[in-house]
Design a protein around this motif. Structure first.
Motif, PDB file in Angstrom:
ATOM      1  N   UNK A  51      -0.666  20.445 -15.318  1.00  0.00           N
ATOM      2  CA  UNK A  51      -1.361  20.773 -14.096  1.00  0.00           C
ATOM      3  C   UNK A  51      -2.367  19.883 -13.776  1.00  0.00           C
ATOM      4  N   UNK A  52      -3.023  19.061 -14.743  1.00  0.00           N
ATOM      5  CA  UNK A  52      -4.241  18.340 -14.488  1.00  0.00           C
ATOM      6  C   UNK A  52      -4.021  17.328 -13.210  1.00  0.00           C
ATOM      7  N   UNK A  53      -2.877  17.004 -13.011  1.00  0.00           N
ATOM      8  CA  UNK A  53      -2.534  16.247 -11.974  1.00  0.00           C
ATOM      9  C   UNK A  53      -2.996  17.025 -10.708  1.00  0.00           C
ATOM     10  N   UNK A  54      -2.410  18.141 -10.522  1.00  0.00           N
ATOM     11  CA  UNK A  54      -2.586  18.973  -9.479  1.00  0.00           C
ATOM     12  C   UNK A  54      -3.997  19.012  -9.052  1.00  0.00           C
ATOM     13  N   UNK A  55      -5.162  19.310 -10.281  1.00  0.00           N
ATOM     14  CA  UNK A  55      -6.417  19.408 -10.030  1.00  0.00           C
ATOM     15  C   UNK A  55      -6.997  18.238  -9.462  1.00  0.00           C
ATOM     16  N   UNK A  56      -6.391  17.054 -10.009  1.00  0.00           N
ATOM     17  CA  UNK A  56      -6.910  15.539  -9.425  1.00  0.00           C
ATOM     18  C   UNK A  56      -6.697  15.277  -7.855  1.00  0.00           C
ATOM     19  N   UNK A  57      -5.556  15.626  -7.477  1.00  0.00           N
ATOM     20  CA  UNK A  57      -5.403  15.915  -6.176  1.00  0.00           C
ATOM     21  C   UNK A  57      -6.027  16.801  -5.338  1.00  0.00           C
ATOM     22  N   UNK A  58      -6.231  17.938  -6.125  1.00  0.00           N
ATOM     23  CA  UNK A  58      -7.037  18.959  -5.283  1.00  0.00           C
ATOM     24  C   UNK A  58      -8.322  18.523  -5.053  1.00  0.00           C
ATOM     25  N   UNK A  59      -8.906  17.693  -6.027  1.00  0.00           N
ATOM     26  CA  UNK A  59     -10.275  17.187  -5.824  1.00  0.00           C
ATOM     27  C   UNK A  59     -10.417  16.363  -4.740  1.00  0.00           C
ATOM     28  N   UNK A  60      -9.461  15.577  -4.321  1.00  0.00           N
ATOM     29  CA  UNK A  60      -9.227  14.744  -3.127  1.00  0.00           C
ATOM     30  C   UNK A  60      -9.497  15.536  -1.858  1.00  0.00           C
ATOM     31  N   UNK A  61      -8.472  16.445  -1.932  1.00  0.00           N
ATOM     32  CA  UNK A  61      -8.327  17.576  -0.852  1.00  0.00           C
ATOM     33  C   UNK A  61      -9.462  18.320  -0.460  1.00  0.00           C
ATOM     34  N   UNK A  62     -10.067  19.084  -1.419  1.00  0.00           N
ATOM     35  CA  UNK A  62     -11.084  20.157  -1.570  1.00  0.00           C
ATOM     36  C   UNK A  62     -12.379  19.356  -1.283  1.00  0.00           C
ATOM     37  N   UNK A 117       0.871  -1.162  -0.069  1.00  0.00           N
ATOM     38  CA  UNK A 117       0.102   0.034  -0.058  1.00  0.00           C
ATOM     39  C   UNK A 117       0.943   1.386   0.015  1.00  0.00           C
ATOM     40  N   UNK A 118       2.035   1.233   0.914  1.00  0.00           N
ATOM     41  CA  UNK A 118       2.784   2.103   1.013  1.00  0.00           C
ATOM     42  C   UNK A 118       3.497   2.591  -0.627  1.00  0.00           C
ATOM     43  N   UNK A 119       3.898   1.243  -1.177  1.00  0.00           N
ATOM     44  CA  UNK A 119       4.547   1.442  -2.513  1.00  0.00           C
ATOM     45  C   UNK A 119       3.468   2.307  -3.582  1.00  0.00           C
ATOM     46  N   UNK A 120       2.092   1.706  -3.463  1.00  0.00           N
ATOM     47  CA  UNK A 120       1.098   2.305  -4.173  1.00  0.00           C
ATOM     48  C   UNK A 120       1.063   4.063  -4.053  1.00  0.00           C
ATOM     49  N   UNK A 121       1.159   4.503  -2.648  1.00  0.00           N
ATOM     50  CA  UNK A 121       1.152   5.784  -2.488  1.00  0.00           C
ATOM     51  C   UNK A 121       2.217   6.538  -2.980  1.00  0.00           C
ATOM     52  N   UNK A 122       3.422   5.704  -2.876  1.00  0.00           N
ATOM     53  CA  UNK A 122       4.754   6.515  -3.568  1.00  0.00           C
ATOM     54  C   UNK A 122       4.637   6.504  -5.043  1.00  0.00           C
ATOM     55  N   UNK A 123       3.928   5.669  -5.620  1.00  0.00           N
ATOM     56  CA  UNK A 123       3.993   5.483  -7.169  1.00  0.00           C
ATOM     57  C   UNK A 123       3.025   6.531  -7.542  1.00  0.00           C
ATOM     58  N   UNK A 124       1.471   6.908  -6.972  1.00  0.00           N
ATOM     59  CA  UNK A 124       0.820   7.938  -7.164  1.00  0.00           C
ATOM     60  C   UNK A 124       1.663   9.420  -6.993  1.00  0.00           C
ATOM     61  N   UNK A 125       2.219   9.310  -5.933  1.00  0.00           N
ATOM     62  CA  UNK A 125       3.100  10.799  -5.546  1.00  0.00           C
ATOM     63  C   UNK A 125       4.043  11.165  -6.797  1.00  0.00           C
ATOM     64  N   UNK A 126       4.950   9.926  -7.145  1.00  0.00           N
ATOM     65  CA  UNK A 126       5.866  10.262  -7.909  1.00  0.00           C
ATOM     66  C   UNK A 126       5.124  10.497  -9.430  1.00  0.00           C
ATOM     67  N   UNK A 127       4.132   9.989  -9.813  1.00  0.00           N
ATOM     68  CA  UNK A 127       3.304  10.255 -10.964  1.00  0.00           C
ATOM     69  C   UNK A 127       3.112  11.699 -10.931  1.00  0.00           C
ATOM     70  N   UNK A 128       2.456  12.060  -9.736  1.00  0.00           N
ATOM     71  CA  UNK A 128       1.910  13.553  -9.846  1.00  0.00           C
ATOM     72  C   UNK A 128       3.162  14.374 -10.074  1.00  0.00           C
ATOM     73  N   UNK A 129       4.216  14.274  -9.336  1.00  0.00           N
ATOM     74  CA  UNK A 129       5.295  15.295  -9.240  1.00  0.00           C
ATOM     75  C   UNK A 129       5.987  15.305 -10.890  1.00  0.00           C
ATOM     76  N   UNK A 130       5.911  14.012 -11.633  1.00  0.00           N
ATOM     77  CA  UNK A 130       6.459  14.106 -12.827  1.00  0.00           C
ATOM     78  C   UNK A 130       5.412  14.977 -13.578  1.00  0.00           C
ATOM     79  N   UNK A 131       4.190  14.675 -13.522  1.00  0.00           N
ATOM     80  CA  UNK A 131       3.296  15.469 -14.518  1.00  0.00           C
ATOM     81  C   UNK A 131       3.435  16.932 -14.143  1.00  0.00           C
ATOM     82  N   UNK A 132       3.688  17.421 -13.017  1.00  0.00           N
ATOM     83  CA  UNK A 132       3.762  18.752 -12.551  1.00  0.00           C
ATOM     84  C   UNK A 132       4.983  19.398 -13.170  1.00  0.00           C
ATOM     85  N   UNK A 133       5.877  18.402 -13.015  1.00  0.00           N
ATOM     86  CA  UNK A 133       7.389  19.106 -13.608  1.00  0.00           C
ATOM     87  C   UNK A 133       7.295  19.099 -15.062  1.00  0.00           C
ATOM     88  N   UNK A 134       6.333  18.458 -15.526  1.00  0.00           N
ATOM     89  CA  UNK A 134       6.134  18.611 -17.092  1.00  0.00           C
ATOM     90  C   UNK A 134       5.085  19.806 -17.447  1.00  0.00           C
TER      91      UNK A 134
END
Length: 582
Positions: A292-303, A272-289
């Motif tokens: 910004x959709x990745x930030x919105x999807x994380x924002x949906x979860x938080x908001x 499960x923790x590997x899964x969290x790391x994978x999602x976090x890594x994918x989000x950072x990779x997309x934001x670096x590129x």
């Protein structure tokens, strides 16, 4: 994509949902369901409808569409038959899954992501309760309004046609009647346009006005919760609550579903923790590129999670039902990107998906089974009492063998009134088997006094049924032997003045029973046991006719043993009242 493949694309996620939550489709009523089912019995005149639909209830909530109107209309059409309620919940969720698939396909430009998103959302254990308990329909309906509004926003951005903008406003405003969570939609719309359609951002700002007005009205109208698990804590504990919900979302724990002592095997927990790391890594990779959709999807979860984060003492898995849309969409997009990348990343994505399904899916099915089994026990009890009343049309029915879970899921909201049943109580001594939750209600209000029970049983005016098994069993003869040990108790702590069994405890001025009620003159007395612990109150529940209020409000004076307890005011008649005195 041919016609058959296109049909399978849209049909497969709802069929998967049906397979996972099949038991939820067969579930009966339980807990709060009975309070909502009984709402229409509280309507005596047309003006009562506004109060029934819009007055704050249950921790100050105002949900006319998802709870009140839903139950009133379906109960009026289908009666106390659960299957139509459950079918409607599943139909609403089918629409939600279709909307989510379309939305993710459009924002990611990937049909694979659009297919995976509703499947991943369905597998989340956060949907276990909403898909199996009718009172949790508010989560499903809120998801519908949020997804529908967002879908109209996307259509407006793509086409520029004003009709889509107007439809967005309509579904957004309607969403306030489903769940308070709807207030976050303007933040979702603003965040998406800021991330992916910046030229449209300013047009979303007027959406914040209805949300701000709703919050203001809700604060002024709804009562403030001062104690208990629903107290809001606006402090640093919010970050700890967010972290715990994140753990639940990734499958590290399943609040209220899997017992704490059970847990997951260490290997699965590590996955499960590997899964969290994978999602976090994918989000950072997309934001670096600069995707910004990745930030919105994380924002949906938080908001969408933000409104419940101050509830530090009431962490509940089903509060993740709507936030999990964001993480499911992010995971679906990550899976689609891994598939497109070829041999490098797709094996890792496949492992992450297997870890997710191995942890979330069993918990989702377990939650569905838990609520189904619980509802079946409730159904056996309630319909068993209905049958007992047919066999004993005039006797008082006493229920023995009722444990804590069965009482709070079946009896506290009085399901028997839905079948017009009266004189159903817990047998004396039952309170010793039931754990008390004062914030939810009183167990002792349901317990029939042993002195009166002994008298009625001796005169064949009461029967006792054992509710500890699958079916109710008549145990009157055996119970009388047990009751002999309790018969010496002389104090009575709850009196139903219309019940002939309590007549000897009433003073001489009470009127005769008429139509199932007993009226009192200006002054009346009764003999009642005093408080057994500090802080207990005297409660008076009753009804006053409107003709008594011709000259204004009435004052009610209460005293015990000649000592005044206080004065209460009844503002108007024609309705049920509840008064309390220290």
């Amino acid at each position: 994509m041919n016609r058959l493949a296109r049909a399978a694309y849209w049909i497969a996620p709802p069929l998967f949902c049906l397979a996972v939550y099949w038991l939820g489709l067969r579930a009966w009523f339980q807990q709060d369901d009975f309070a909502w089912l009984g709402l229409r019995y509280d309507v005596e005149k047309w003006s009562d409808w506004f109060r029934i639909l819009f007055a704050p209830m249950a921790q100050g909530t105002i949900r006319p569409w998802s709870e009140r109107l839903f139950f009133i209309v379906f109960e009026a059409i289908f009666g106390v038959e659960a299957l139509p309620f459950r079918i409607w919940v599943f139909l609403t969720q089918t629409v939600n899954l279709t909307l989510l698939s379309w939305i993710v396909w459009r924002v990611t430009k990937s049909r694979l992501a659009g297919f995976l998103a509703p499947v991943l959302w369905t597998a989340s254990s956060a949907l276990g309760r909403p898909m199996s308990w009718t009172s949790a329909y508010n989560q499903i309906l809120c998801a519908f309004f949020l997804l529908a509004s967002f879908q109209f926003l996307l259509r407006w951005i793509e086409t520029g046609e004003r009709r889509w903008w107007r439809w967005q406003w309509a579904t957004f405003l309607m969403g306030f009647g489903a769940l308070e969570l709807n207030v976050v939609y303007p933040a979702l719309a603003a965040l998406y346009t800021l991330a992916c359609a910046r030229e449209r951002f300013r047009r979303t700002l007027p959406l914040f006005l209805p949300s701000a007005l709703f919050v203001l009205v809700h604060r002024l109208w709804a009562p403030t919760v001062a104690s208990g698990p629903y107290v809001m804590h606006f402090d640093a504990s919010i970050f700890g609550t967010l972290l715990r919900y994140s753990h639940i979302a990734l499958g590290a724990e399943h609040a209220g579903i899997i017992p704490p002592q059970t847990g997951w095997p260490p290997a699965v927990a590590a996955g499960v923790w590997i899964l969290g790391a994978a999602l976090g890594g994918f989000t950072l990779w997309q934001l670096a590129r600069r995707h910004w959709l990745a930030g919105f999807l994380v924002g949906w979860f938080i908001l969408t999670l933000a409104p419940v984060l101050p509830l530090r003492d009431h962490v509940s898995e089903y509060y993740l039902a709507v936030p999990m849309i964001g993480l499911a969409s992010l995971g679906a997009w990550a899976g689609a990107c891994a598939w497109r990348s070829g041999e490098v990343w797709w094996p890792a994505a496949a492992v992450c998906l297997m870890v997710y399904f191995a942890t979330a899916l069993p918990a989702a099915r377990l939650a569905s089974r838990m609520y189904f089994e619980r509802s079946r026990a409730v159904r056996n009890l309630v319909l068993g009492v209905v049958r007992a009343r047919q066999l004993h049309p005039s006797e008082v029915i006493l229920l023995a063998g009722v444990e804590t879970d069965l009482f709070w899921t079946a009896m506290i909201d009085n399901p028997f009134r839905l079948f017009k049943l009266k004189d159903v109580y817990l047998a004396p001594g039952s309170e010793d088997r039931i754990r008390a939750f004062p914030e939810l209600g009183s167990v002792t209000d349901w317990v029939f006094p042993s002195k009166q029970a002994w008298s009625l049983l001796g005169n064949y005016r009461a029967v006792v049924y054992d509710a500890s098994g699958v079916r109710l069993r008549n145990v009157t003869t055996n119970y009388m032997r047990i009751l002999g040990a309790l018969e010496t108790q002389s104090r009575v702590y709850r009196i139903d003045v219309a019940n002939p069994a309590f007549e000897r405890l009433l003073g001489p001025t009470w009127w005769a029973v008429e139509g199932g009620s007993r009226f009192m003159p200006k002054r009346a007395t009764l003999r009642l046991g005093g408080p057994r612990a500090a802080g207990q109150k005297l409660y008076l529940n009753g009804w006053a006719p409107e003709n008594l209020f011709a000259e204004g409000p009435l004052k009610v004076f209460a005293s015990a043993n000649g000592r005044p307890l206080g004065v209460a005011t009844l503002a108007r008649g024609g309705q049920i009242f509840e008064l309390s005195f220290d």
